[in-house]
Design an enzyme around this catalytic site. Structure first.
Site, PDB file in Angstrom:
ATOM      1  N   ASP A 132       0.943  -1.399  -0.186  1.00 31.14           N
ATOM      2  CA  ASP A 132       0.348   0.025   0.259  1.00 31.14           C
ATOM      3  C   ASP A 132       0.801   1.194   0.253  1.00 31.14           C
ATOM      4  O   ASP A 132       1.553   2.047   1.056  1.00 31.14           O
ATOM      5  CB  ASP A 132      -0.733  -0.102   0.961  1.00 31.14           C
ATOM      6  CG  ASP A 132      -1.462   1.025   0.887  1.00 31.14           C
ATOM      7  OD1 ASP A 132      -2.328   1.713  -0.118  1.00 31.14           O
ATOM      8  OD2 ASP A 132      -2.092   1.902   2.518  1.00 31.14           O
ATOM      9  N   GLU A 190      -1.045  -1.443  -4.796  1.00 30.87           N
ATOM     10  CA  GLU A 190      -2.265  -1.031  -4.359  1.00 30.87           C
ATOM     11  C   GLU A 190      -2.199   0.457  -5.760  1.00 30.87           C
ATOM     12  O   GLU A 190      -1.211   1.089  -5.512  1.00 30.87           O
ATOM     13  CB  GLU A 190      -3.318  -0.271  -3.323  1.00 30.87           C
ATOM     14  CG  GLU A 190      -3.905   0.094  -3.776  1.00 30.87           C
ATOM     15  CD  GLU A 190      -4.680   0.725  -2.062  1.00 30.87           C
ATOM     16  OE1 GLU A 190      -6.221   1.514  -1.639  1.00 30.87           O
ATOM     17  OE2 GLU A 190      -5.223  -0.465  -0.967  1.00 30.87           O
ATOM     18  N   ASP A 213      -2.426   0.981   6.613  1.00 36.98           N
ATOM     19  CA  ASP A 213      -1.239   0.539   6.196  1.00 36.98           C
ATOM     20  C   ASP A 213      -1.369  -0.842   5.173  1.00 36.98           C
ATOM     21  O   ASP A 213      -0.937  -1.113   3.795  1.00 36.98           O
ATOM     22  CB  ASP A 213      -0.263   1.612   5.677  1.00 36.98           C
ATOM     23  CG  ASP A 213      -0.891   3.185   5.598  1.00 36.98           C
ATOM     24  OD1 ASP A 213      -1.217   4.022   4.730  1.00 36.98           O
ATOM     25  OD2 ASP A 213      -1.144   3.841   6.921  1.00 36.98           O
TER      26      ASP A 213
END
Length: 166
Positions: A7, A67, A140
């Site tokens: 992330d 992501e 995260d």
């Protein structure tokens, strides 16, 4: 298959390493790389790259799930996150990893079955799928692990399609 989920962020970059055998996941490790807001941006990016490269070298993942950025109203923040994302992609490419990218909607769909699921629902599924006693922190990190799970499900679908085609 060993999967690195990422992330991306410039203040906090979440990461998670999962092994997938069949349709079963096992946790190898997860965490976050953080940078101090007082650091100059180039130094922050260098730190993210160095730390992520060390993680790749230590755990030897085969594939990476990153992501994708979602639209952000603050253009400056979006550009800075984009730079951190570029550093993550570079670290993965330099580490020889195959990279797949997933939108937040795709990740939510893969974990919860609903693309508009909220963060708590996704975190609950991360905890359940991996049989964890608690949700990975910070958020995260949980998001990075969710990306790895999403990739594992997608990779399994690719293999099944290839087998059917033969």
């Amino acid at each position: 298959m060993r999967i690195l989920g990422i992330d991306p962020g410039y203040a906090i970059l979440g990461w998670g390493i999962l092994d997938m055998k069949g349709n079963h996941f096992s946790v190898v490790d997860y965490g976050a790389v953080t940078t101090d807001a007082k650091m100059e941006m180039p130094v922050r990016l260098q730190h993210l790259y160095t730390q992520l490269t060390a993680i790749i070298e230590q755990y030897q993942p085969e594939e990476a799930a990153i992501e994708e950025l979602f639209f952000n109203n603050n253009a400056k923040t979006a550009i800075m996150v984009g730079q951190a994302r570029g550093v993550a992609v570079l670290a993965c490419v330099n580490g020889g990893l195959e990279i797949s990218e997933y939108t937040p909607l795709q990740i939510k769909q893969a974990l919860v079955g609903y693309g508009r699921a909220d963060k708590k629902q996704v975190q609950a599924m991360v905890k359940a799928v991996l049989n964890l006693s608690e949700v990975p922190k910070p958020d995260d990190t949980a998001d990075a692990v969710a990306a790895a799970i999403c990739h594992g499900h997608s990779a399994g679908n690719r293999v099944r399609k290839l087998l059917k085609a033969k």
